[in-house]
Design an enzyme around this catalytic site. Structure first.
Site, PDB file in Angstrom:
ATOM      1  N   LYS A 102       2.170  -3.650   6.403  1.00 39.07           N
ATOM      2  CA  LYS A 102       2.534  -3.663   4.978  1.00 39.07           C
ATOM      3  C   LYS A 102       4.035  -3.453   4.823  1.00 39.07           C
ATOM      4  O   LYS A 102       4.727  -4.120   4.062  1.00 39.07           O
ATOM      5  CB  LYS A 102       1.759  -2.574   4.219  1.00 39.07           C
ATOM      6  CG  LYS A 102       0.285  -2.868   4.085  1.00 39.07           C
ATOM      7  CD  LYS A 102       0.047  -4.205   3.386  1.00 39.07           C
ATOM      8  CE  LYS A 102      -1.409  -4.562   3.284  1.00 39.07           C
ATOM      9  NZ  LYS A 102      -1.613  -5.891   2.673  1.00 39.07           N
ATOM     10  N   TYR A 131      -1.853  -1.117  10.769  1.00 45.04           N
ATOM     11  CA  TYR A 131      -2.161  -1.660   9.429  1.00 45.04           C
ATOM     12  C   TYR A 131      -1.024  -1.294   8.470  1.00 45.04           C
ATOM     13  O   TYR A 131      -0.453  -2.166   7.809  1.00 45.04           O
ATOM     14  CB  TYR A 131      -3.495  -1.117   8.892  1.00 45.04           C
ATOM     15  CG  TYR A 131      -3.594  -1.284   7.397  1.00 45.04           C
ATOM     16  CD1 TYR A 131      -3.311  -0.207   6.546  1.00 45.04           C
ATOM     17  CD2 TYR A 131      -3.867  -2.515   6.837  1.00 45.04           C
ATOM     18  CE1 TYR A 131      -3.323  -0.369   5.173  1.00 45.04           C
ATOM     19  CE2 TYR A 131      -3.890  -2.686   5.467  1.00 45.04           C
ATOM     20  CZ  TYR A 131      -3.606  -1.606   4.638  1.00 45.04           C
ATOM     21  OH  TYR A 131      -3.606  -1.770   3.278  1.00 45.04           O
ATOM     22  N   SER A 180       0.834  -1.205   0.000  1.00 43.91           N
ATOM     23  CA  SER A 180       0.000   0.000   0.000  1.00 43.91           C
ATOM     24  C   SER A 180       0.866   1.250   0.000  1.00 43.91           C
ATOM     25  O   SER A 180       1.965   1.258   0.558  1.00 43.91           O
ATOM     26  CB  SER A 180      -0.890  -0.014   1.257  1.00 43.91           C
ATOM     27  OG  SER A 180      -1.482   1.241   1.456  1.00 43.91           O
TER      28      SER A 180
HETATM   29  C1  WQD Z   1      -9.525   9.543   1.242  1.00 43.25           C
HETATM   30  C2  WQD Z   1      -9.757  11.031   1.519  1.00 43.25           C
HETATM   31  C3  WQD Z   1     -10.033  11.581   3.838  1.00 43.25           C
HETATM   32  C4  WQD Z   1     -13.872   9.566   4.387  1.00 43.25           C
HETATM   33  C5  WQD Z   1      -6.952   4.411   2.940  1.00 43.25           C
HETATM   34  C6  WQD Z   1      -5.912   3.585   3.618  1.00 43.25           C
HETATM   35  C7  WQD Z   1      -4.891   3.140   2.616  1.00 43.25           C
HETATM   36  C8  WQD Z   1      -5.566   2.421   1.480  1.00 43.25           C
HETATM   37  C9  WQD Z   1      -6.636   3.324   0.848  1.00 43.25           C
HETATM   38  C10 WQD Z   1      -5.509   0.029   1.860  1.00 43.25           C
HETATM   39  C11 WQD Z   1      -8.987  11.516   2.753  1.00 43.25           C
HETATM   40  C12 WQD Z   1     -11.301  11.901   3.035  1.00 43.25           C
HETATM   41  C13 WQD Z   1     -12.705  10.049   3.827  1.00 43.25           C
HETATM   42  C14 WQD Z   1     -14.872  10.491   4.809  1.00 43.25           C
HETATM   43  C15 WQD Z   1     -13.488  12.302   4.061  1.00 43.25           C
HETATM   44  N1  WQD Z   1      -6.164   1.221   1.940  1.00 43.25           N
HETATM   45  N2  WQD Z   1     -12.524  11.381   3.668  1.00 43.25           N
HETATM   46  N3  WQD Z   1     -14.638  11.835   4.630  1.00 43.25           N
HETATM   47  O1  WQD Z   1      -7.149   7.365   3.955  1.00 43.25           O
HETATM   48  O2  WQD Z   1      -6.351   7.876   1.591  1.00 43.25           O
HETATM   49  O3  WQD Z   1      -6.350   5.539   2.395  1.00 43.25           O
HETATM   50  O4  WQD Z   1      -7.559   3.679   1.906  1.00 43.25           O
HETATM   51  O5  WQD Z   1      -4.438  -0.195   1.370  1.00 43.25           O
HETATM   52  O6  WQD Z   1      -3.996   2.262   3.272  1.00 43.25           O
HETATM   53  O7  WQD Z   1      -5.271   4.391   4.578  1.00 43.25           O
HETATM   54  O8  WQD Z   1      -8.526   6.686   1.928  1.00 43.25           O
HETATM   55  O9  WQD Z   1     -10.905   6.850   1.383  1.00 43.25           O
HETATM   56  O10 WQD Z   1     -10.220   6.820   3.834  1.00 43.25           O
HETATM   57  O11 WQD Z   1      -9.769   8.843   2.472  1.00 43.25           O
HETATM   58  O12 WQD Z   1     -13.305  13.525   3.921  1.00 43.25           O
HETATM   59  O13 WQD Z   1     -15.961  10.138   5.344  1.00 43.25           O
HETATM   60  O14 WQD Z   1     -11.134  11.239   1.804  1.00 43.25           O
HETATM   61  O15 WQD Z   1      -9.778  12.609   4.775  1.00 43.25           O
HETATM   62  O16 WQD Z   1      -8.555  12.829   2.492  1.00 43.25           O
HETATM   63  P1  WQD Z   1      -7.055   6.977   2.537  1.00 43.25           P
HETATM   64  P2  WQD Z   1      -9.926   7.246   2.439  1.00 43.25           P
END
Ligand code: WQD
Length: 343
Positions: free
Chosen positions: A154, A150, A125
């Protein structure tokens, strides 16, 4: 035959479909702790082909041993099986270290015992990069202390592979660092199935638009980015799945390559939260109810991939756009609602 661990999960199921369509024989192993047997039928409906399936936990050494005893023609492994909820990993770190590292060790020990060249494609990741110093992020970027157990699993998984290969010249691996996978297969027979309230942005958007949540909270719009919201590299799940097939083919052909290779899998483009919301509203014709909330602990400001190495050495690049991914995510959400309604 290709062993796909976690093959009923989101990325695993989409990769299994692409492998079957490429003509591979596939053995899916899944313990169903974070997926449903219904996904197996979805895979069959999506491509008209059936993988072999074994329900088992790879946390038991004997299970792994008997698996390789019963299936003598495993030529390659794609190892997806892992727990992946960042937040849960903070409250249950030992579960994550056990689930995400023990099976990897058992798989490598079996491959060593068999003394056969069985390459392993490892699901990693972009989280291993933490807050990047420069953008776009290349595979040479320094790996940072993960902000969650998590993410740490990785990074440790990659190190276990490096050490195992250093000690055993027969082992080989391709490490794939995913950015943000989104969307669903165009057959709408498989897609993302978050258990409980989704932590990730896109399923939360589609569920909110479907009326399952009152509104989306945007976690902060005061970041140092053009519109103040965080930027990520959102890649269509089908593009991501296809990359696994090309990575595997590369290892099986024994093409001139290192035994330890790492590739970023993203689109190479960053999009902000507001741009994702705009894309959703545009393709769905639906206004999304959202409001700005506080920043989420652990969020990096901006992360998107330099994908030139995957383009060059895998001969792969992401073809599908953010709009296409958001459209598929929305259609999948509508399919889920209709399925649940008719239950
Ligand atoms: C994306 C953006 C949030 C939810 C995660 C894991 C990573 C990988 C991909 C496995 C961020 C914003 C989110 C919400 C929001 N997974 N957001 N409101 O955190 O980039 O990555 O998923 O490998 O390891 O960490 O993805 O979709 O959670 O967030 O504003 O209700 O959306 O702040 O900027 P992230 P995400």
């Amino acid at each position: 035959m290709i062993l796909v661990t976690g093959g009923l999960g989101y990325i695993g199921s989409h990769t299994t479909v692409e492998l079957l369509e490429e003509g591979f024989k596939v053995l899916v192993v899944d313990d169903l702790s974070n997926s449903s047997i219904e996904v197996l039928r979805g895979i069959e409906r999506a491509c008209g082909k059936k993988p072999f399936f074994e329900r088992l936990s790879l946390n038991e050494r004997m299970s792994v041993k008997s698996l390789f005893h019963n299936y003598r023609d495993i030529d390659g492994i794609i190892h997806f099986a892992a727990s992946k909820a960042v937040g849960e990993s903070v409250s249950r770190p030992l579960l994550y270290y056990d689930n995400n590292l023990t099976p990897l060790i058992y798989l490598l020990q079996e491959v060593e015992m068999l003394d056969r060249d069985i390459p392993i494609v490892f699901s990693s990741s972009c989280t291993v990069y933490g807050e990047p110093d420069t953008l776009p992020i290349t595979e040479e970027a320094p790996l940072k202390k993960a902000k969650s157990p998590y993410g740490n699993t990785k990074r440790i998984g990659e190190e276990i592979l490096a050490d195992a290969l250093r000690a055993n010249k027969k082992l080989s691996t391709v490490i794939l660092r995913y950015f943000n996978p989104i969307g669903a297969h165009d057959s709408l027979e498989i897609g993302e199935l978050p258990i409980g309230t989704p932590q990730n942005l896109v399923p939360f958007i589609t569920q909110t638009a479907m009326g399952r949540h009152e509104k989306l909270i945007v976690f902060g719009d005061d970041y140092p980015t053009p519109d103040g919201t965080c930027i990520r590299d959102y890649i269509h799940i089908v593009d991501l799945a296809k990359a696994h097939v090309t990575a595997l083919q590369r290892t099986l052909k024994g093409e001139e390559r290192n035994r330890y290779e790492v590739f970023n899998l993203g689109t190479g483009k960053g999009h902000s939260v507001y741009e994702v919301i705009d894309s959703f509203e545009r393709v769905s014709g639906t206004k999304l109810n959202y409001e700005i909330g506080p920043r989420r602990e652990g969020d990096v400001v901006e992360a998107y991939a330099d994908v030139s190495r995957a383009n060059e050495f895998l001969g792969w690049k992401a073809d599908l756009s953010l709009d296409q991914a958001m459209m598929s995510a929305w259609k999948w959400e509508e399919k889920l609602r209709n399925t649940i309604k008719h239950r």
